[in-house]
Design an enzyme around this catalytic site. Structure first.
Site, PDB file in Angstrom:
ATOM      1  N   GLU A  38      -4.308   6.471  -4.961  1.00 53.50           N
ATOM      2  CA  GLU A  38      -3.098   5.762  -5.412  1.00 53.50           C
ATOM      3  C   GLU A  38      -2.857   5.992  -6.901  1.00 53.50           C
ATOM      4  O   GLU A  38      -1.718   6.065  -7.348  1.00 53.50           O
ATOM      5  CB  GLU A  38      -3.265   4.257  -5.148  1.00 53.50           C
ATOM      6  CG  GLU A  38      -3.256   3.934  -3.665  1.00 53.50           C
ATOM      7  CD  GLU A  38      -3.924   2.609  -3.343  1.00 53.50           C
ATOM      8  OE1 GLU A  38      -5.167   2.538  -3.405  1.00 53.50           O
ATOM      9  OE2 GLU A  38      -3.212   1.647  -3.033  1.00 53.50           O
ATOM     10  N   ASN A  73     -14.842   5.933   5.517  1.00 56.52           N
ATOM     11  CA  ASN A  73     -16.308   5.922   5.618  1.00 56.52           C
ATOM     12  C   ASN A  73     -16.901   5.457   6.937  1.00 56.52           C
ATOM     13  O   ASN A  73     -18.116   5.495   7.097  1.00 56.52           O
ATOM     14  CB  ASN A  73     -16.890   5.030   4.507  1.00 56.52           C
ATOM     15  CG  ASN A  73     -16.554   5.565   3.138  1.00 56.52           C
ATOM     16  OD1 ASN A  73     -16.856   6.705   2.836  1.00 56.52           O
ATOM     17  ND2 ASN A  73     -15.900   4.759   2.320  1.00 56.52           N
ATOM     18  N   ASP A 113     -17.273  -7.727   4.886  1.00 55.06           N
ATOM     19  CA  ASP A 113     -17.606  -6.335   4.596  1.00 55.06           C
ATOM     20  C   ASP A 113     -17.903  -5.584   5.902  1.00 55.06           C
ATOM     21  O   ASP A 113     -18.820  -5.960   6.640  1.00 55.06           O
ATOM     22  CB  ASP A 113     -18.834  -6.319   3.674  1.00 55.06           C
ATOM     23  CG  ASP A 113     -19.112  -4.942   3.126  1.00 55.06           C
ATOM     24  OD1 ASP A 113     -19.265  -3.995   3.925  1.00 55.06           O
ATOM     25  OD2 ASP A 113     -19.184  -4.818   1.890  1.00 55.06           O
ATOM     26  N   HIS A 159       0.833  -1.219   0.000  1.00 57.78           N
ATOM     27  CA  HIS A 159       0.000   0.000   0.000  1.00 57.78           C
ATOM     28  C   HIS A 159       0.863   1.264   0.000  1.00 57.78           C
ATOM     29  O   HIS A 159       0.424   2.318   0.485  1.00 57.78           O
ATOM     30  CB  HIS A 159      -0.911   0.086   1.252  1.00 57.78           C
ATOM     31  CG  HIS A 159      -2.023  -0.910   1.287  1.00 57.78           C
ATOM     32  ND1 HIS A 159      -2.421  -1.530   2.463  1.00 57.78           N
ATOM     33  CD2 HIS A 159      -2.840  -1.388   0.323  1.00 57.78           C
ATOM     34  CE1 HIS A 159      -3.423  -2.336   2.199  1.00 57.78           C
ATOM     35  NE2 HIS A 159      -3.708  -2.288   0.911  1.00 57.78           N
TER      36      HIS A 159
HETATM   37  P1  ADP Z   1     -10.041  -2.323  -1.545  1.00 60.10           P
HETATM   38  O1  ADP Z   1      -9.035  -2.626  -0.494  1.00 60.10           O
HETATM   39  O2  ADP Z   1     -10.536  -3.537  -2.262  1.00 60.10           O
HETATM   40  O3  ADP Z   1      -9.667  -1.168  -2.457  1.00 60.10           O
HETATM   41  P2  ADP Z   1     -11.858  -0.441  -0.288  1.00 60.10           P
HETATM   42  O4  ADP Z   1     -10.772   0.507   0.077  1.00 60.10           O
HETATM   43  O5  ADP Z   1     -12.898   0.013  -1.234  1.00 60.10           O
HETATM   44  O6  ADP Z   1     -11.330  -1.857  -0.740  1.00 60.10           O
HETATM   45  O7  ADP Z   1     -12.574  -0.839   1.106  1.00 60.10           O
HETATM   46  C1  ADP Z   1     -13.569  -1.823   1.183  1.00 60.10           C
HETATM   47  C2  ADP Z   1     -14.066  -1.855   2.610  1.00 60.10           C
HETATM   48  O8  ADP Z   1     -14.623  -0.571   2.941  1.00 60.10           O
HETATM   49  C3  ADP Z   1     -15.173  -2.886   2.861  1.00 60.10           C
HETATM   50  O9  ADP Z   1     -14.928  -3.581   4.086  1.00 60.10           O
HETATM   51  C4  ADP Z   1     -16.396  -2.014   3.019  1.00 60.10           C
HETATM   52  O10 ADP Z   1     -17.331  -2.592   3.868  1.00 60.10           O
HETATM   53  C5  ADP Z   1     -15.792  -0.785   3.680  1.00 60.10           C
HETATM   54  N1  ADP Z   1     -16.715   0.341   3.622  1.00 60.10           N
HETATM   55  C6  ADP Z   1     -17.152   1.042   2.563  1.00 60.10           C
HETATM   56  N2  ADP Z   1     -18.069   1.971   2.948  1.00 60.10           N
HETATM   57  C7  ADP Z   1     -18.214   1.842   4.284  1.00 60.10           C
HETATM   58  C8  ADP Z   1     -19.005   2.490   5.281  1.00 60.10           C
HETATM   59  N3  ADP Z   1     -19.852   3.456   4.967  1.00 60.10           N
HETATM   60  N4  ADP Z   1     -18.872   2.076   6.565  1.00 60.10           N
HETATM   61  C9  ADP Z   1     -18.027   1.079   6.890  1.00 60.10           C
HETATM   62  N5  ADP Z   1     -17.262   0.427   6.014  1.00 60.10           N
HETATM   63  C10 ADP Z   1     -17.355   0.798   4.731  1.00 60.10           C
END
Ligand code: ADP
Length: 408
Positions: free
Chosen positions: A382, A335, A283, A180
Protein backbone atom coordinates in the site's frame (compact mmCIF):
# COMPACT_ATOMS: atom_id res chain seq x y z
CA UNK A 1 11.44 11.90 -6.17
CA UNK A 2 11.66 10.77 -2.53
CA UNK A 3 8.40 10.49 -0.65
CA UNK A 4 7.76 10.03 3.05
CA UNK A 5 4.64 7.88 3.42
CA UNK A 6 2.79 8.24 6.73
CA UNK A 7 0.01 6.10 8.16
CA UNK A 8 -1.10 7.90 11.32
CA UNK A 9 -3.26 5.95 13.77
CA UNK A 10 -4.58 7.07 17.16
CA UNK A 11 -1.48 5.97 19.09
CA UNK A 12 0.90 4.89 16.35
CA UNK A 13 2.52 6.15 13.17
CA UNK A 14 3.85 3.78 10.52
CA UNK A 15 6.23 5.34 8.00
CA UNK A 16 8.16 4.46 4.89
CA UNK A 17 10.62 6.67 3.03
CA UNK A 18 10.47 5.64 -0.60
CA UNK A 19 12.45 6.45 -3.70
CA UNK A 20 9.37 6.70 -5.92
CA UNK A 21 11.42 6.75 -9.16
CA UNK A 22 13.16 3.48 -8.37
CA UNK A 23 10.11 2.10 -6.48
CA UNK A 24 12.35 1.16 -3.56
CA UNK A 25 12.06 1.86 0.15
CA UNK A 26 15.03 3.52 1.83
CA UNK A 27 13.83 3.44 5.43
CA UNK A 28 10.76 2.27 7.28
CA UNK A 29 9.51 2.00 10.80
CA UNK A 30 6.89 2.70 13.35
CA UNK A 31 6.26 4.86 16.39
CA UNK A 32 4.07 3.09 18.94
CA UNK A 33 2.39 4.08 22.21
CA UNK A 34 2.18 7.80 21.31
CA UNK A 35 0.90 9.69 24.36
CA UNK A 36 1.51 6.71 26.66
CA UNK A 37 4.38 5.62 28.85
CA UNK A 38 7.04 3.56 27.11
CA UNK A 39 6.60 5.07 23.63
CA UNK A 40 8.99 3.48 21.19
CA UNK A 41 10.28 4.10 17.68
CA UNK A 42 11.57 1.18 15.62
CA UNK A 43 13.49 2.12 12.50
CA UNK A 44 15.01 0.04 9.73
CA UNK A 45 17.26 1.19 6.91
CA UNK A 46 17.47 -0.30 3.40
CA UNK A 47 20.71 -2.13 4.38
CA UNK A 48 18.84 -3.86 7.25
CA UNK A 49 20.56 -1.74 9.89
CA UNK A 50 17.90 -1.21 12.56
CA UNK A 51 17.44 0.67 15.80
CA UNK A 52 14.89 1.01 18.60
CA UNK A 53 14.49 4.32 20.46
CA UNK A 54 12.42 4.65 23.63
CA UNK A 55 11.30 8.17 24.48
CA UNK A 56 8.61 10.45 25.78
CA UNK A 57 6.47 10.92 22.70
CA UNK A 58 3.47 12.91 23.80
CA UNK A 59 1.75 13.61 20.49
CA UNK A 60 1.88 13.11 16.71
CA UNK A 61 4.03 16.23 16.21
CA UNK A 62 6.73 14.91 18.53
CA UNK A 63 6.46 11.46 16.92
CA UNK A 64 7.12 12.97 13.48
CA UNK A 65 10.05 14.98 14.93
CA UNK A 66 11.47 11.66 16.17
CA UNK A 67 11.03 10.07 12.75
CA UNK A 68 12.81 13.00 11.06
CA UNK A 69 15.50 12.90 13.74
CA UNK A 70 16.36 9.28 13.06
CA UNK A 71 16.16 9.77 9.27
CA UNK A 72 18.63 12.66 9.56
CA UNK A 73 20.96 10.99 12.06
CA UNK A 74 24.54 10.27 10.98
CA UNK A 75 24.51 6.67 12.16
CA UNK A 76 21.04 5.47 11.26
CA UNK A 77 19.78 8.00 8.74
CA UNK A 78 19.15 8.18 5.01
CA UNK A 79 19.02 11.95 4.37
CA UNK A 80 21.28 14.95 5.04
CA UNK A 81 18.63 17.69 5.12
CA UNK A 82 14.88 17.85 5.79
CA UNK A 83 14.58 19.27 2.26
CA UNK A 84 15.65 15.86 0.89
CA UNK A 85 12.06 14.82 1.53
CA UNK A 86 10.38 15.96 -1.69
CA UNK A 87 6.83 15.20 -0.63
CA UNK A 88 4.75 13.52 2.06
CA UNK A 89 1.95 11.07 1.23
CA UNK A 90 -0.65 10.25 3.88
CA UNK A 91 -2.86 7.22 4.05
CA UNK A 92 -6.27 8.68 4.86
CA UNK A 93 -8.95 6.18 5.71
CA UNK A 94 -12.17 7.96 4.75
CA UNK A 95 -12.63 10.27 1.79
CA UNK A 96 -16.42 10.13 2.00
CA UNK A 97 -18.23 10.94 -1.25
CA UNK A 98 -16.01 13.98 -1.89
CA UNK A 99 -12.75 12.32 -2.87
CA UNK A 100 -12.66 9.74 -5.63
CA UNK A 101 -8.93 10.22 -6.20
CA UNK A 102 -5.78 11.13 -4.32
CA UNK A 103 -5.39 14.89 -3.79
CA UNK A 104 -2.87 17.58 -2.93
CA UNK A 105 -3.58 18.65 0.63
CA UNK A 106 -4.78 22.23 0.98
CA UNK A 107 -6.63 24.03 3.78
CA UNK A 108 -9.84 23.30 1.88
CA UNK A 109 -9.06 19.56 1.81
CA UNK A 110 -8.35 19.56 5.57
CA UNK A 111 -11.72 21.27 6.12
CA UNK A 112 -13.51 18.51 4.19
CA UNK A 113 -11.60 15.83 6.12
CA UNK A 114 -12.76 17.46 9.32
CA UNK A 115 -16.34 17.39 8.04
CA UNK A 116 -15.90 13.66 7.34
CA UNK A 117 -14.78 12.84 10.90
CA UNK A 118 -18.23 11.48 11.75
CA UNK A 119 -17.81 8.85 9.02
CA UNK A 120 -14.53 7.60 10.49
CA UNK A 121 -14.29 8.81 14.10
CA UNK A 122 -11.42 6.46 14.96
CA UNK A 123 -9.32 7.02 11.85
CA UNK A 124 -9.70 10.50 10.35
CA UNK A 125 -8.75 12.54 13.49
CA UNK A 126 -5.23 11.00 13.77
CA UNK A 127 -4.82 11.34 9.97
CA UNK A 128 -5.57 15.07 10.30
CA UNK A 129 -3.20 15.38 13.28
CA UNK A 130 -0.40 13.88 11.18
CA UNK A 131 -1.09 16.27 8.29
CA UNK A 132 -1.11 19.32 10.57
CA UNK A 133 2.09 18.19 12.31
CA UNK A 134 3.87 17.94 8.94
CA UNK A 135 2.53 21.40 8.00
CA UNK A 136 4.29 22.77 11.08
CA UNK A 137 7.52 20.79 10.77
CA UNK A 138 7.95 20.82 6.97
CA UNK A 139 5.99 23.93 5.93
CA UNK A 140 7.33 23.98 2.36
CA UNK A 141 6.90 20.29 1.56
CA UNK A 142 3.84 19.34 -0.52
CA UNK A 143 1.55 16.78 1.08
CA UNK A 144 -0.96 14.46 -0.58
CA UNK A 145 -3.80 12.36 0.76
CA UNK A 146 -4.43 8.89 -0.62
CA UNK A 147 -7.78 7.51 0.47
CA UNK A 148 -8.66 3.93 1.42
CA UNK A 149 -12.10 4.55 -0.02
CA UNK A 150 -11.07 6.08 -3.38
CA UNK A 151 -10.61 2.88 -5.43
CA UNK A 152 -14.18 1.84 -4.59
CA UNK A 153 -15.74 5.21 -5.36
CA UNK A 154 -16.95 4.18 -8.81
CA UNK A 155 -19.08 1.29 -7.51
CA UNK A 156 -22.58 1.25 -9.03
CA UNK A 157 -25.50 2.38 -6.87
CA UNK A 158 -26.89 -1.17 -6.74
CA UNK A 159 -23.72 -2.18 -4.86
CA UNK A 160 -23.38 0.83 -2.57
CA UNK A 161 -26.98 1.50 -1.51
CA UNK A 162 -28.35 -0.09 1.66
CA UNK A 163 -31.99 -1.09 2.00
CA UNK A 164 -32.83 1.86 4.26
CA UNK A 165 -34.91 4.95 3.43
CA UNK A 166 -33.14 6.80 0.60
CA UNK A 167 -33.50 10.07 2.54
CA UNK A 168 -31.13 8.72 5.17
CA UNK A 169 -28.50 8.07 2.50
CA UNK A 170 -28.87 11.64 1.28
CA UNK A 171 -29.01 13.16 4.78
CA UNK A 172 -26.18 11.22 6.47
CA UNK A 173 -24.31 9.75 3.47
CA UNK A 174 -25.01 6.24 4.77
CA UNK A 175 -23.81 3.92 1.98
CA UNK A 176 -21.13 1.35 1.25
CA UNK A 177 -17.73 3.01 0.84
CA UNK A 178 -15.28 0.11 1.10
CA UNK A 179 -11.71 0.25 2.41
CA UNK A 180 -8.21 -1.22 1.78
CA UNK A 181 -8.46 0.48 -1.65
CA UNK A 182 -4.71 0.90 -2.20
CA UNK A 183 -4.13 -2.78 -1.46
CA UNK A 184 -6.93 -4.07 -3.72
CA UNK A 185 -5.68 -1.80 -6.52
CA UNK A 186 -2.03 -2.81 -6.10
CA UNK A 187 -2.53 -6.59 -6.03
CA UNK A 188 -5.14 -6.65 -8.80
CA UNK A 189 -2.85 -4.68 -11.13
CA UNK A 190 0.07 -6.91 -10.18
CA UNK A 191 -2.07 -9.98 -10.94
CA UNK A 192 -2.78 -8.73 -14.47
CA UNK A 193 0.94 -8.02 -14.93
CA UNK A 194 1.93 -11.51 -13.74
CA UNK A 195 -0.70 -13.09 -16.01
CA UNK A 196 0.50 -10.98 -18.93
CA UNK A 197 -3.07 -9.80 -19.55
CA UNK A 198 -4.73 -6.43 -20.03
CA UNK A 199 -5.92 -5.19 -16.62
CA UNK A 200 -8.92 -3.49 -18.20
CA UNK A 201 -10.26 -6.75 -19.64
CA UNK A 202 -10.12 -8.94 -16.54
CA UNK A 203 -12.54 -10.06 -13.84
CA UNK A 204 -10.54 -10.27 -10.62
CA UNK A 205 -11.47 -10.96 -7.01
CA UNK A 206 -8.98 -9.82 -4.38
CA UNK A 207 -8.98 -10.94 -0.74
CA UNK A 208 -7.01 -8.70 1.65
CA UNK A 209 -6.78 -10.82 4.80
CA UNK A 210 -4.97 -9.10 7.66
CA UNK A 211 -6.24 -8.04 11.07
CA UNK A 212 -8.92 -6.28 9.05
CA UNK A 213 -10.21 -8.32 6.09
CA UNK A 214 -12.04 -7.36 2.92
CA UNK A 215 -12.67 -8.65 -0.59
CA UNK A 216 -13.24 -6.69 -3.79
CA UNK A 217 -14.78 -7.56 -7.16
CA UNK A 218 -12.74 -5.77 -9.83
CA UNK A 219 -14.17 -5.76 -13.35
CA UNK A 220 -12.25 -4.16 -16.21
CA UNK A 221 -10.07 -2.23 -13.75
CA UNK A 222 -12.94 -0.88 -11.62
CA UNK A 223 -13.97 -1.99 -8.14
CA UNK A 224 -17.63 -2.90 -8.65
CA UNK A 225 -18.30 -4.28 -5.17
CA UNK A 226 -16.50 -4.83 -1.89
CA UNK A 227 -17.29 -6.45 1.45
CA UNK A 228 -16.54 -3.59 3.84
CA UNK A 229 -19.29 -1.01 3.94
CA UNK A 230 -20.16 2.26 5.66
CA UNK A 231 -17.38 1.37 8.11
CA UNK A 232 -14.68 -1.34 8.10
CA UNK A 233 -16.95 -3.56 10.23
CA UNK A 234 -19.01 -5.20 7.50
CA UNK A 235 -18.26 -8.32 5.49
CA UNK A 236 -15.71 -10.98 6.30
CA UNK A 237 -14.95 -12.29 9.77
CA UNK A 238 -11.88 -10.44 11.10
CA UNK A 239 -9.45 -10.65 14.01
CA UNK A 240 -11.74 -8.86 16.45
CA UNK A 241 -14.56 -7.56 14.19
CA UNK A 242 -17.79 -9.45 13.58
CA UNK A 243 -18.23 -8.73 9.88
CA UNK A 244 -21.74 -9.46 8.49
CA UNK A 245 -24.42 -9.81 11.13
CA UNK A 246 -28.21 -9.57 11.24
CA UNK A 247 -28.73 -5.95 12.44
CA UNK A 248 -31.44 -7.19 14.81
CA UNK A 249 -28.82 -9.16 16.75
CA UNK A 250 -27.20 -5.89 17.81
CA UNK A 251 -30.49 -4.42 19.00
CA UNK A 252 -31.30 -7.67 20.81
CA UNK A 253 -27.93 -7.80 22.62
CA UNK A 254 -28.17 -4.11 23.55
CA UNK A 255 -31.57 -4.77 25.11
CA UNK A 256 -30.57 -7.97 26.91
CA UNK A 257 -27.20 -6.75 28.22
CA UNK A 258 -28.20 -3.09 28.68
CA UNK A 259 -25.35 -1.87 26.46
CA UNK A 260 -24.82 1.74 25.44
CA UNK A 261 -24.12 2.62 21.79
CA UNK A 262 -20.43 2.92 22.61
CA UNK A 263 -20.34 -0.45 24.38
CA UNK A 264 -22.15 -2.15 21.50
CA UNK A 265 -19.57 -0.65 19.11
CA UNK A 266 -16.74 -1.98 21.25
CA UNK A 267 -18.33 -5.44 21.39
CA UNK A 268 -18.60 -5.67 17.59
CA UNK A 269 -15.21 -4.06 16.82
CA UNK A 270 -12.96 -5.38 19.56
CA UNK A 271 -14.43 -8.54 21.09
CA UNK A 272 -15.95 -10.35 18.12
CA UNK A 273 -14.51 -12.09 15.05
CA UNK A 274 -11.84 -14.77 15.55
CA UNK A 275 -11.39 -13.62 19.18
CA UNK A 276 -15.09 -13.73 19.95
CA UNK A 277 -15.81 -17.15 18.48
CA UNK A 278 -12.61 -18.90 19.59
CA UNK A 279 -12.26 -17.24 23.00
CA UNK A 280 -8.53 -17.70 22.33
CA UNK A 281 -6.95 -15.17 20.00
CA UNK A 282 -7.39 -12.72 17.13
CA UNK A 283 -4.15 -13.99 15.62
CA UNK A 284 -4.64 -16.51 12.81
CA UNK A 285 -1.34 -18.27 13.65
CA UNK A 286 -2.65 -19.04 17.13
CA UNK A 287 -6.05 -20.09 15.79
CA UNK A 288 -4.41 -22.54 13.38
CA UNK A 289 -2.19 -23.93 16.11
CA UNK A 290 -5.24 -24.38 18.40
CA UNK A 291 -7.12 -26.12 15.55
CA UNK A 292 -4.22 -28.58 15.30
CA UNK A 293 -4.70 -29.24 19.04
CA UNK A 294 -8.39 -30.01 18.41
CA UNK A 295 -9.64 -26.84 20.09
CA UNK A 296 -13.35 -26.88 19.22
CA UNK A 297 -14.06 -23.13 19.26
CA UNK A 298 -10.87 -22.33 17.37
CA UNK A 299 -12.13 -24.75 14.70
CA UNK A 300 -15.47 -22.91 14.56
CA UNK A 301 -13.62 -19.58 14.16
CA UNK A 302 -11.37 -20.99 11.44
CA UNK A 303 -14.33 -22.50 9.58
CA UNK A 304 -16.48 -19.35 9.75
CA UNK A 305 -13.51 -17.27 8.53
CA UNK A 306 -12.90 -19.44 5.45
CA UNK A 307 -16.56 -20.15 4.70
CA UNK A 308 -17.37 -16.47 4.46
CA UNK A 309 -14.54 -15.85 1.99
CA UNK A 310 -15.79 -18.79 -0.08
CA UNK A 311 -19.35 -17.39 -0.09
CA UNK A 312 -18.20 -13.99 -1.32
CA UNK A 313 -16.04 -15.68 -3.96
CA UNK A 314 -19.21 -17.24 -5.37
CA UNK A 315 -21.22 -14.06 -4.97
CA UNK A 316 -18.67 -11.85 -6.72
CA UNK A 317 -18.15 -14.35 -9.56
CA UNK A 318 -21.90 -14.10 -10.15
CA UNK A 319 -21.84 -10.30 -9.79
CA UNK A 320 -19.17 -10.00 -12.50
CA UNK A 321 -20.50 -12.81 -14.71
CA UNK A 322 -17.27 -14.80 -14.46
CA UNK A 323 -13.84 -14.87 -12.94
CA UNK A 324 -10.30 -14.77 -14.38
CA UNK A 325 -8.19 -14.40 -11.25
CA UNK A 326 -8.43 -14.69 -7.49
CA UNK A 327 -5.73 -13.02 -5.37
CA UNK A 328 -4.77 -13.61 -1.73
CA UNK A 329 -2.92 -10.85 0.13
CA UNK A 330 -2.43 -9.38 3.65
CA UNK A 331 -0.75 -11.11 6.60
CA UNK A 332 -3.06 -14.15 6.47
CA UNK A 333 -3.54 -14.26 2.69
CA UNK A 334 0.20 -14.10 2.06
CA UNK A 335 1.31 -16.47 4.80
CA UNK A 336 -1.34 -19.09 5.45
CA UNK A 337 -1.45 -22.06 3.05
CA UNK A 338 -4.11 -23.56 5.35
CA UNK A 339 -6.55 -20.69 4.74
CA UNK A 340 -5.84 -20.58 0.98
CA UNK A 341 -6.36 -24.32 0.72
CA UNK A 342 -9.67 -24.31 2.64
CA UNK A 343 -11.06 -21.33 0.70
CA UNK A 344 -10.24 -22.89 -2.68
CA UNK A 345 -11.41 -26.43 -1.85
CA UNK A 346 -14.30 -27.99 -3.82
CA UNK A 347 -14.62 -25.12 -6.27
CA UNK A 348 -13.78 -27.01 -9.45
CA UNK A 349 -17.26 -26.19 -10.76
CA UNK A 350 -16.22 -22.50 -10.71
CA UNK A 351 -12.98 -23.29 -12.53
CA UNK A 352 -10.91 -22.98 -9.34
CA UNK A 353 -8.26 -25.66 -8.73
CA UNK A 354 -5.40 -25.09 -6.34
CA UNK A 355 -1.99 -26.80 -6.68
CA UNK A 356 -1.27 -27.83 -3.09
CA UNK A 357 2.47 -28.04 -3.57
CA UNK A 358 2.73 -24.54 -5.06
CA UNK A 359 0.42 -23.34 -2.29
CA UNK A 360 2.60 -24.84 0.46
CA UNK A 361 5.71 -23.39 -1.18
CA UNK A 362 4.05 -19.94 -1.24
CA UNK A 363 4.56 -19.42 -4.98
CA UNK A 364 3.12 -16.40 -6.78
CA UNK A 365 0.76 -18.52 -8.90
CA UNK A 366 -0.79 -21.31 -6.84
CA UNK A 367 -3.39 -22.68 -9.27
CA UNK A 368 -2.99 -26.03 -11.01
CA UNK A 369 -2.31 -26.24 -14.74
CA UNK A 370 -6.00 -27.23 -15.29
CA UNK A 371 -7.49 -24.37 -13.27
CA UNK A 372 -9.48 -21.97 -15.46
CA UNK A 373 -9.11 -19.27 -12.82
CA UNK A 374 -5.59 -18.06 -12.04
CA UNK A 375 -5.01 -18.21 -8.27
CA UNK A 376 -2.33 -15.89 -6.95
CA UNK A 377 -0.57 -15.06 -3.69
CA UNK A 378 0.74 -11.50 -3.96
CA UNK A 379 2.38 -9.49 -1.14
CA UNK A 380 0.61 -6.15 -0.92
CA UNK A 381 2.39 -2.78 -0.96
CA UNK A 382 0.00 0.00 0.00
CA UNK A 383 2.89 2.36 0.78
CA UNK A 384 4.18 2.16 -2.79
CA UNK A 385 0.72 3.06 -4.15
CA UNK A 386 0.69 6.10 -1.84
CA UNK A 387 4.22 7.12 -2.87
CA UNK A 388 3.46 6.78 -6.60
CA UNK A 389 0.19 8.73 -6.37
CA UNK A 390 1.98 11.45 -4.40
CA UNK A 391 4.78 11.62 -6.97
CA UNK A 392 2.27 11.93 -9.81
CA UNK A 393 0.35 14.75 -8.12
CA UNK A 394 3.48 16.69 -7.09
CA UNK A 395 5.14 16.35 -10.50
CA UNK A 396 1.99 17.66 -12.14
CA UNK A 397 1.97 20.56 -9.69
CA UNK A 398 5.60 21.37 -10.50
CA UNK A 399 4.88 21.18 -14.23
CA UNK A 400 1.84 23.45 -13.92
CA UNK A 401 3.90 25.94 -11.88
CA UNK A 402 6.66 26.04 -14.45
CA UNK A 403 4.08 26.64 -17.21
CA UNK A 404 2.68 29.58 -15.18
CA UNK A 405 6.21 30.92 -14.64
CA UNK A 406 6.95 30.67 -18.36
CA UNK A 407 3.80 32.63 -19.14
CA UNK A 408 4.77 35.30 -16.59
P1 ADP B 1 -2.72 -5.52 9.52
O1 ADP B 1 -4.10 -5.68 8.99
O2 ADP B 1 -2.68 -5.01 10.93
O3 ADP B 1 -1.76 -4.82 8.58
P2 ADP B 1 -1.35 -7.95 8.74
O4 ADP B 1 -1.68 -7.78 7.30
O5 ADP B 1 0.07 -7.93 9.15
O6 ADP B 1 -2.18 -7.00 9.69
O7 ADP B 1 -1.98 -9.39 9.16
C1 ADP B 1 -1.99 -9.84 10.48
C2 ADP B 1 -2.56 -11.24 10.48
O8 ADP B 1 -1.71 -12.09 9.68
C3 ADP B 1 -2.63 -11.89 11.87
O9 ADP B 1 -3.89 -12.56 12.03
C4 ADP B 1 -1.53 -12.91 11.80
O10 ADP B 1 -1.80 -14.01 12.60
C5 ADP B 1 -1.58 -13.31 10.34
N1 ADP B 1 -0.38 -14.04 9.95
C6 ADP B 1 0.89 -13.62 9.85
N2 ADP B 1 1.71 -14.65 9.53
C7 ADP B 1 0.94 -15.75 9.43
C8 ADP B 1 1.17 -17.13 9.13
N3 ADP B 1 2.39 -17.58 8.88
N4 ADP B 1 0.11 -17.97 9.11
C9 ADP B 1 -1.13 -17.52 9.38
N5 ADP B 1 -1.43 -16.25 9.67
C10 ADP B 1 -0.41 -15.38 9.70
Amino acid sequence: MKVLVLNCGSSSIKYQFIDADKEQWLAKGMVERIGMTGAVLTHKRYDNHDIKIVGEILDHSIAIEYVLGVMLSKNHGVIDFKEDIDAVGHRVVHGGETFSDSVLITDEVIKVLQENIELAPLHNPPNIKGIQAVQRILPNTPQCAVFDTAFHSKMPAKAFLYGIPYDLYKKYKIRRYGFHGASHLFVSKKAAEIMGRNYNELKIITAHLGNGCSMAAIKNGLSVDTTMGFTPLEGLLMGTRSGDIDPSVILYIMGKEGLTLHEAGTLLNKHSGLTGISGESSDMREIISAVKDDHKRARFAFDVFNYRIKKYLGAYSAAMGGLDAFVFTGGIGENSPEVRSEVCSDLKFLGIEIDEEKNRNGELIISSADSKVCLLRIPTNEELVIALDTKQIVEKLQKDKSIVNLKV
